[in-house]
Design a protein around this motif. Structure first.
Motif, short mmCIF file in Angstrom:
data_model
loop_
_atom_site.label_atom_id
_atom_site.label_comp_id
_atom_site.label_asym_id
_atom_site.label_seq_id
_atom_site.Cartn_x
_atom_site.Cartn_y
_atom_site.Cartn_z
N ILE A 4 0.86 -1.18 0.00
CA ILE A 4 0.00 0.00 0.00
C ILE A 4 0.89 1.22 0.00
O ILE A 4 1.63 1.49 0.96
CB ILE A 4 -0.94 0.00 1.22
CG1 ILE A 4 -1.81 -1.26 1.22
CG2 ILE A 4 -1.81 1.25 1.22
CD1 ILE A 4 -2.75 -1.38 2.42
N LEU A 5 0.87 1.95 -1.11
CA LEU A 5 1.68 3.15 -1.26
C LEU A 5 0.89 4.36 -0.77
O LEU A 5 -0.18 4.67 -1.31
CB LEU A 5 2.08 3.35 -2.73
CG LEU A 5 2.93 2.24 -3.36
CD1 LEU A 5 3.15 2.54 -4.84
CD2 LEU A 5 4.26 2.07 -2.64
N LEU A 6 1.41 5.04 0.26
CA LEU A 6 0.73 6.20 0.83
C LEU A 6 1.37 7.48 0.33
O LEU A 6 2.59 7.65 0.41
CB LEU A 6 0.80 6.15 2.36
CG LEU A 6 0.24 4.90 3.04
CD1 LEU A 6 0.40 5.00 4.55
CD2 LEU A 6 -1.21 4.68 2.66
N SER A 7 0.53 8.37 -0.16
CA SER A 7 0.99 9.65 -0.69
C SER A 7 0.27 10.79 0.02
O SER A 7 -0.87 10.63 0.47
CB SER A 7 0.72 9.71 -2.20
OG SER A 7 0.86 11.04 -2.69
N GLY A 8 0.94 11.94 0.10
CA GLY A 8 0.30 13.10 0.70
C GLY A 8 1.29 14.24 0.80
O GLY A 8 2.50 14.02 0.77
N LYS A 9 0.78 15.45 0.93
CA LYS A 9 1.64 16.60 1.09
C LYS A 9 2.34 16.56 2.44
O LYS A 9 1.97 15.79 3.33
CB LYS A 9 0.82 17.89 0.96
CG LYS A 9 0.15 18.08 -0.40
CD LYS A 9 1.19 18.27 -1.50
CE LYS A 9 0.53 18.61 -2.84
NZ LYS A 9 1.51 18.82 -3.91
N ILE A 109 1.57 -7.64 4.25
CA ILE A 109 1.10 -6.32 3.84
C ILE A 109 2.16 -5.30 4.25
O ILE A 109 2.60 -5.27 5.40
CB ILE A 109 -0.24 -5.97 4.52
CG1 ILE A 109 -1.30 -7.01 4.17
CG2 ILE A 109 -0.71 -4.57 4.11
CD1 ILE A 109 -2.57 -6.89 5.00
N PHE A 110 2.55 -4.47 3.30
CA PHE A 110 3.57 -3.46 3.56
C PHE A 110 2.99 -2.07 3.31
O PHE A 110 2.46 -1.79 2.23
CB PHE A 110 4.80 -3.70 2.67
CG PHE A 110 5.49 -5.00 2.96
CD1 PHE A 110 6.52 -5.06 3.89
CD2 PHE A 110 5.08 -6.17 2.34
CE1 PHE A 110 7.14 -6.27 4.17
CE2 PHE A 110 5.69 -7.38 2.62
CZ PHE A 110 6.72 -7.43 3.55
N LEU A 111 3.10 -1.21 4.31
CA LEU A 111 2.62 0.17 4.19
C LEU A 111 3.82 1.07 3.97
O LEU A 111 4.64 1.29 4.86
CB LEU A 111 1.89 0.59 5.47
CG LEU A 111 0.82 -0.36 6.01
CD1 LEU A 111 0.20 0.22 7.28
CD2 LEU A 111 -0.24 -0.64 4.97
N VAL A 112 3.93 1.61 2.75
CA VAL A 112 5.03 2.51 2.41
C VAL A 112 4.54 3.94 2.64
O VAL A 112 3.66 4.42 1.93
CB VAL A 112 5.49 2.31 0.95
CG1 VAL A 112 6.65 3.25 0.62
CG2 VAL A 112 5.90 0.85 0.72
N THR A 113 5.11 4.59 3.64
CA THR A 113 4.51 5.83 4.15
C THR A 113 4.89 7.10 3.39
O THR A 113 4.35 8.17 3.70
CB THR A 113 4.91 6.05 5.62
OG1 THR A 113 6.34 6.18 5.70
CG2 THR A 113 4.45 4.90 6.49
N ASP A 114 5.78 6.99 2.42
CA ASP A 114 6.27 8.23 1.80
C ASP A 114 6.46 8.08 0.29
O ASP A 114 7.50 8.45 -0.26
CB ASP A 114 7.58 8.67 2.46
CG ASP A 114 8.65 7.58 2.39
OD1 ASP A 114 8.33 6.42 2.02
OD2 ASP A 114 9.82 7.88 2.70
#
Length: 199
Positions: A4-9, A109-114
């Motif tokens: 799960i690729l997490l994106s955000g400002k 499950i891998f959470l990529v935070t950036d």
């Protein structure tokens, strides 16, 4: 394997959401990782030579805002230099080999935070055993400022902050309210992942 690729400002709350999501998934199912941790480790190694002592956590915490922003240009330069030297997917390859390809803790499950760049998405979607879901964490300017955000033209108009602005994300999260509201959205995302056969 689900990535799960997490994106955000900046200061949208990507790490906070990752922690909430991991808690909702439950112990042992997922692992929180960051592409930038590899950058920070290499960057800190260069500072040690100059007798400057800081840690990876120092460069991550919003509570260390001044330190984080002081070193941000150096981190960005190092990240781009390594991609020019070793290929555009250099940091993605390092993360994959360290945490996913040699996965000794049983996480699925891998959470990529950036997640910040299109090429990172291209790398993970090209891996045979990996299923990718993209999530955008949105937050208002007011909410981000309350967490310590200060506008910096060079940083906030740079490629690392704008490359995914027009990307068609699979799922979006609003992070303007309470922690409980964020937890509710974590549960909703997990429900969506289940209904769509991702988990």
């Amino acid at each position: 394997m689900l990535v799960i690729l997490l994106s955000g400002k900046r200061y949208a709350g990507k790490d906070t959401f990752a922690e909430s999501l991991a808690q909702q998934f439950g112990t042992g199912r997922c692992k929180i990782i960051a592409l930038a941790d590899q950058v920070r480790e290499e960057y800190i190694a260069t500072l040690i030579e100059e007798t400057v002592v800081i840690t990876v956590d120092d460069l991550k915490r919003n509570s260390h805002h001044r330190l984080k922003e002081l070193h941000r240009p150096g981190l960005i330069k190092l990240a781009e230099d390594r991609k020019r030297e070793h290929g555009i997917d250099y940091w993605s390859r390092l993360l994959y080999e360290k945490h996913m390809n040699n996965n000794g803790d049983g996480s699925t499950i891998f959470l990529v935070t950036d997640w910040r760049f299109i090429e990172e998405f291209a790398f993970f979607t090209s891996q045979k055993r990996v299923q990718v879901v993209t999530v955008r964490i949105d937050a208002s300017l007011e909410a981000r400022q309350a967490r310590g955000f200060v506008y910096n033209q060079q940083t906030d108009t740079g490629r690392s902050e704008t490359n995914l602005d027009l990307f068609p994300f699979d799922y979006r999260i609003s992070n303007n309210d309470s922690k409980e509201h964020l937890n509710q959205q974590s549960r909703s995302l997990i429900s969506w992942l289940s209904k769509t056969g991702k988990i």
